[in-house]
Write a protein that holds these residues in place. Structure first.
Motif, PDB file in Angstrom:
ATOM      1  N   VAL A   1      35.547  41.615  71.576  1.00 39.22           N
ATOM      2  CA  VAL A   1      34.095  41.700  71.476  1.00 39.22           C
ATOM      3  C   VAL A   1      33.685  41.153  70.116  1.00 39.22           C
ATOM      4  CG1 VAL A   1      32.106  43.253  71.475  1.00 39.22           C
ATOM      5  CG2 VAL A   1      34.099  43.785  72.899  1.00 39.22           C
ATOM      6  N   GLN A   2      32.690  40.291  70.100  1.00 38.03           N
ATOM      7  CA  GLN A   2      32.150  39.775  68.837  1.00 38.03           C
ATOM      8  C   GLN A   2      30.657  40.056  68.800  1.00 38.03           C
ATOM      9  OE1 GLN A   2      33.155  35.661  68.270  1.00 38.03           O
ATOM     10  NE2 GLN A   2      35.345  36.067  68.357  1.00 38.03           N
ATOM     11  N   MET A   3      30.246  40.896  67.836  1.00 36.31           N
ATOM     12  CA  MET A   3      28.836  41.234  67.651  1.00 36.31           C
ATOM     13  C   MET A   3      28.336  40.517  66.407  1.00 36.31           C
ATOM     14  SD  MET A   3      27.793  43.472  69.984  1.00 36.31           S
ATOM     15  CE  MET A   3      26.318  44.060  69.205  1.00 36.31           C
ATOM     16  N   THR A   4      27.228  39.800  66.535  1.00 37.70           N
ATOM     17  CA  THR A   4      26.647  39.119  65.381  1.00 37.70           C
ATOM     18  C   THR A   4      25.135  39.246  65.392  1.00 37.70           C
ATOM     19  OG1 THR A   4      26.571  37.014  66.570  1.00 37.70           O
ATOM     20  CG2 THR A   4      28.492  37.392  65.188  1.00 37.70           C
ATOM     21  N   ASP A   5      24.579  39.132  64.201  1.00 34.78           N
ATOM     22  CA  ASP A   5      23.136  39.079  64.024  1.00 34.78           C
ATOM     23  C   ASP A   5      22.820  37.612  63.751  1.00 34.78           C
ATOM     24  OD1 ASP A   5      20.508  39.263  63.299  1.00 34.78           O
ATOM     25  OD2 ASP A   5      20.783  40.954  61.946  1.00 34.78           O
ATOM     26  N   GLU A   6      22.177  36.957  64.686  1.00 30.90           N
ATOM     27  CA  GLU A   6      21.979  35.518  64.609  1.00 30.90           C
ATOM     28  C   GLU A   6      21.153  35.060  63.411  1.00 30.90           C
ATOM     29  OE1 GLU A   6      23.192  32.910  67.035  1.00 30.90           O
ATOM     30  OE2 GLU A   6      24.561  34.596  66.954  1.00 30.90           O
ATOM     31  N   ASN A   7      20.145  35.833  63.030  1.00 30.35           N
ATOM     32  CA  ASN A   7      19.327  35.381  61.904  1.00 30.35           C
ATOM     33  C   ASN A   7      19.800  35.965  60.573  1.00 30.35           C
ATOM     34  OD1 ASN A   7      18.351  37.988  61.979  1.00 30.35           O
ATOM     35  ND2 ASN A   7      16.263  37.414  62.508  1.00 30.35           N
TER      36      ASN A   7
ATOM     37  N   LYS B   1      20.342  39.601  68.280  1.00 29.81           N
ATOM     38  CA  LYS B   1      21.688  40.181  68.338  1.00 29.81           C
ATOM     39  C   LYS B   1      22.453  39.494  69.464  1.00 29.81           C
ATOM     40  CE  LYS B   1      20.818  43.371  65.263  1.00 29.81           C
ATOM     41  NZ  LYS B   1      19.688  42.827  64.552  1.00 29.81           N
ATOM     42  N   ARG B   2      23.664  39.044  69.135  1.00 28.93           N
ATOM     43  CA  ARG B   2      24.499  38.355  70.120  1.00 28.93           C
ATOM     44  C   ARG B   2      25.782  39.126  70.317  1.00 28.93           C
ATOM     45  NH1 ARG B   2      28.857  34.527  70.140  1.00 28.93           N
ATOM     46  NH2 ARG B   2      28.894  34.640  67.879  1.00 28.93           N
ATOM     47  N   CYS B   3      26.160  39.332  71.570  1.00 29.24           N
ATOM     48  CA  CYS B   3      27.434  39.958  71.890  1.00 29.24           C
ATOM     49  C   CYS B   3      28.195  39.010  72.802  1.00 29.24           C
ATOM     50  CB  CYS B   3      27.223  41.300  72.587  1.00 29.24           C
ATOM     51  SG  CYS B   3      28.789  42.127  72.975  1.00 29.24           S
ATOM     52  N   MET B   4      29.377  38.616  72.360  1.00 30.47           N
ATOM     53  CA  MET B   4      30.249  37.754  73.146  1.00 30.47           C
ATOM     54  C   MET B   4      31.479  38.580  73.510  1.00 30.47           C
ATOM     55  SD  MET B   4      33.067  35.639  73.586  1.00 30.47           S
ATOM     56  CE  MET B   4      33.841  35.671  72.006  1.00 30.47           C
ATOM     57  N   MET B   5      31.851  38.594  74.779  1.00 31.20           N
ATOM     58  CA  MET B   5      33.049  39.302  75.231  1.00 31.20           C
ATOM     59  C   MET B   5      33.968  38.325  75.925  1.00 31.20           C
ATOM     60  SD  MET B   5      31.775  42.897  76.797  1.00 31.20           S
ATOM     61  CE  MET B   5      30.774  44.005  75.823  1.00 31.20           C
ATOM     62  N   GLU B   6      35.239  38.435  75.600  1.00 29.86           N
ATOM     63  CA  GLU B   6      36.260  37.600  76.234  1.00 29.86           C
ATOM     64  C   GLU B   6      37.346  38.510  76.775  1.00 29.86           C
ATOM     65  OE1 GLU B   6      37.934  33.618  74.753  1.00 29.86           O
ATOM     66  OE2 GLU B   6      39.371  35.123  74.064  1.00 29.86           O
ATOM     67  N   ALA B   7      37.566  38.455  78.077  1.00 35.48           N
ATOM     68  CA  ALA B   7      38.601  39.259  78.724  1.00 35.48           C
ATOM     69  C   ALA B   7      39.830  38.391  78.939  1.00 35.48           C
ATOM     70  CB  ALA B   7      38.099  39.801  80.050  1.00 35.48           C
ATOM     71  N   ARG B   8      40.959  38.880  78.488  1.00 32.72           N
ATOM     72  CA  ARG B   8      42.232  38.179  78.696  1.00 32.72           C
ATOM     73  C   ARG B   8      42.828  38.683  80.007  1.00 32.72           C
ATOM     74  NH1 ARG B   8      43.384  36.491  73.252  1.00 32.72           N
ATOM     75  NH2 ARG B   8      41.296  35.870  72.618  1.00 32.72           N
ATOM     76  N   VAL B   9      43.000  37.768  80.949  1.00 32.56           N
ATOM     77  CA  VAL B   9      43.456  38.104  82.291  1.00 32.56           C
ATOM     78  C   VAL B   9      44.929  37.749  82.413  1.00 32.56           C
ATOM     79  CG1 VAL B   9      43.034  37.700  84.750  1.00 32.56           C
ATOM     80  CG2 VAL B   9      41.137  37.588  83.132  1.00 32.56           C
ATOM     81  N   ASN B  10      45.708  38.635  83.032  1.00 32.22           N
ATOM     82  CA  ASN B  10      47.136  38.394  83.229  1.00 32.22           C
ATOM     83  C   ASN B  10      47.385  37.097  83.981  1.00 32.22           C
ATOM     84  OD1 ASN B  10      47.963  40.832  82.045  1.00 32.22           O
ATOM     85  ND2 ASN B  10      47.732  41.927  83.975  1.00 32.22           N
TER      86      ASN B  10
ATOM     87  N   ALA C   1      20.127  40.005  72.804  1.00 29.70           N
ATOM     88  CA  ALA C   1      19.145  41.073  72.996  1.00 29.70           C
ATOM     89  C   ALA C   1      18.507  41.427  71.660  1.00 29.70           C
ATOM     90  CB  ALA C   1      19.808  42.295  73.611  1.00 29.70           C
ATOM     91  N   ALA C   2      17.542  42.325  71.723  1.00 31.50           N
ATOM     92  CA  ALA C   2      16.805  42.728  70.525  1.00 31.50           C
ATOM     93  C   ALA C   2      17.580  43.702  69.651  1.00 31.50           C
ATOM     94  CB  ALA C   2      15.472  43.353  70.928  1.00 31.50           C
ATOM     95  N   ASN C   3      18.549  44.438  70.232  1.00 28.22           N
ATOM     96  CA  ASN C   3      19.364  45.347  69.423  1.00 28.22           C
ATOM     97  C   ASN C   3      20.816  45.330  69.892  1.00 28.22           C
ATOM     98  OD1 ASN C   3      19.745  47.322  71.532  1.00 28.22           O
ATOM     99  ND2 ASN C   3      17.683  48.076  71.134  1.00 28.22           N
TER     100      ASN C   3
ATOM    101  N   PHE D   1      25.256  44.609  73.773  1.00 19.98           N
ATOM    102  CA  PHE D   1      26.588  45.023  74.218  1.00 19.98           C
ATOM    103  C   PHE D   1      26.594  45.375  75.702  1.00 19.98           C
ATOM    104  CE2 PHE D   1      29.934  48.017  75.064  1.00 19.98           C
ATOM    105  CZ  PHE D   1      31.021  47.451  74.435  1.00 19.98           C
ATOM    106  N   ARG D   2      25.649  46.212  76.121  1.00 23.48           N
ATOM    107  CA  ARG D   2      25.611  46.632  77.526  1.00 23.48           C
ATOM    108  C   ARG D   2      25.349  45.447  78.464  1.00 23.48           C
ATOM    109  NH1 ARG D   2      25.139  52.383  78.160  1.00 23.48           N
ATOM    110  NH2 ARG D   2      24.905  53.381  76.124  1.00 23.48           N
ATOM    111  N   GLY D   3      24.492  44.540  78.041  1.00 19.42           N
ATOM    112  CA  GLY D   3      24.234  43.350  78.852  1.00 19.42           C
ATOM    113  C   GLY D   3      25.470  42.484  78.992  1.00 19.42           C
ATOM    114  N   ALA D   4      26.212  42.325  77.895  1.00 23.41           N
ATOM    115  CA  ALA D   4      27.446  41.533  77.948  1.00 23.41           C
ATOM    116  C   ALA D   4      28.487  42.218  78.832  1.00 23.41           C
ATOM    117  CB  ALA D   4      27.995  41.314  76.539  1.00 23.41           C
TER     118      ALA D   4
END
Length: 128
Positions: A41-47, A57-66, A77-79, A84-87
């Motif tokens: 999970v990568q959480m960043t504040d874009e501005n 606020k940007r949340c990027m999630m990457e799932a590693r699949v077997n 999102a705004a917060n 996080f929940r949207g991602a």
């Protein structure tokens, strides 16, 4: 499954976020537990500003699949919570889609009597 959270310097409460994120994702994505090795999970504040406002606020999630390519999603999102929940929702949908395609492909490749000419000839005799 292992959950790793990376944040920019502008994100508050990193330790609490890590604990909560791991619990939330393990619960929310439990049906994929056997197929996933880890989630990053990568959480960043874009501005990068302390001021609020906007969808920054940007949340990027990457799932590693077997045995497969990773599945990644991004949500803005705004917060932090909404991002996080949207991602997490997007990731669950993307994994459903990826594993659904996998199931459909395997379904087509498995053995079936519909292609066995001996069985077909017994049920429907060849016309002379």
């Amino acid at each position: 499954m292992k959950v790793q959270v990376n944040t920019s310097n502008d994100i508050d409460n990193k330790e609490a976020l890590e604990r909560w994120a791991e619990d939330y994702l393990n619960d929310h994505l439990a049906r994929f537990d056997q197929d996933l090795t880890s989630i990053e999970v990568q959480m960043t504040d874009e501005n990068h500003a302390a001021k609020g406002g906007g969808v920054d606020k940007r949340c990027m999630m990457e799932a590693r699949v077997n045995g497969r390519a990773p599945v990644a999603v991004t949500n803005y999102a705004a917060n932090q919570d909404l991002a996080f929940r949207g991602a997490a929702e997007k990731l669950a949908h993307a994994l459903d889609h990826a594993f659904g395609k996998l199931d459909r492909r395997e379904h087509r490749e498995r053995e079936t009597i519909r292609r066995d000419t001996e069985v077909i000839d017994q049920v429907v005799p060849p016309q002379a």
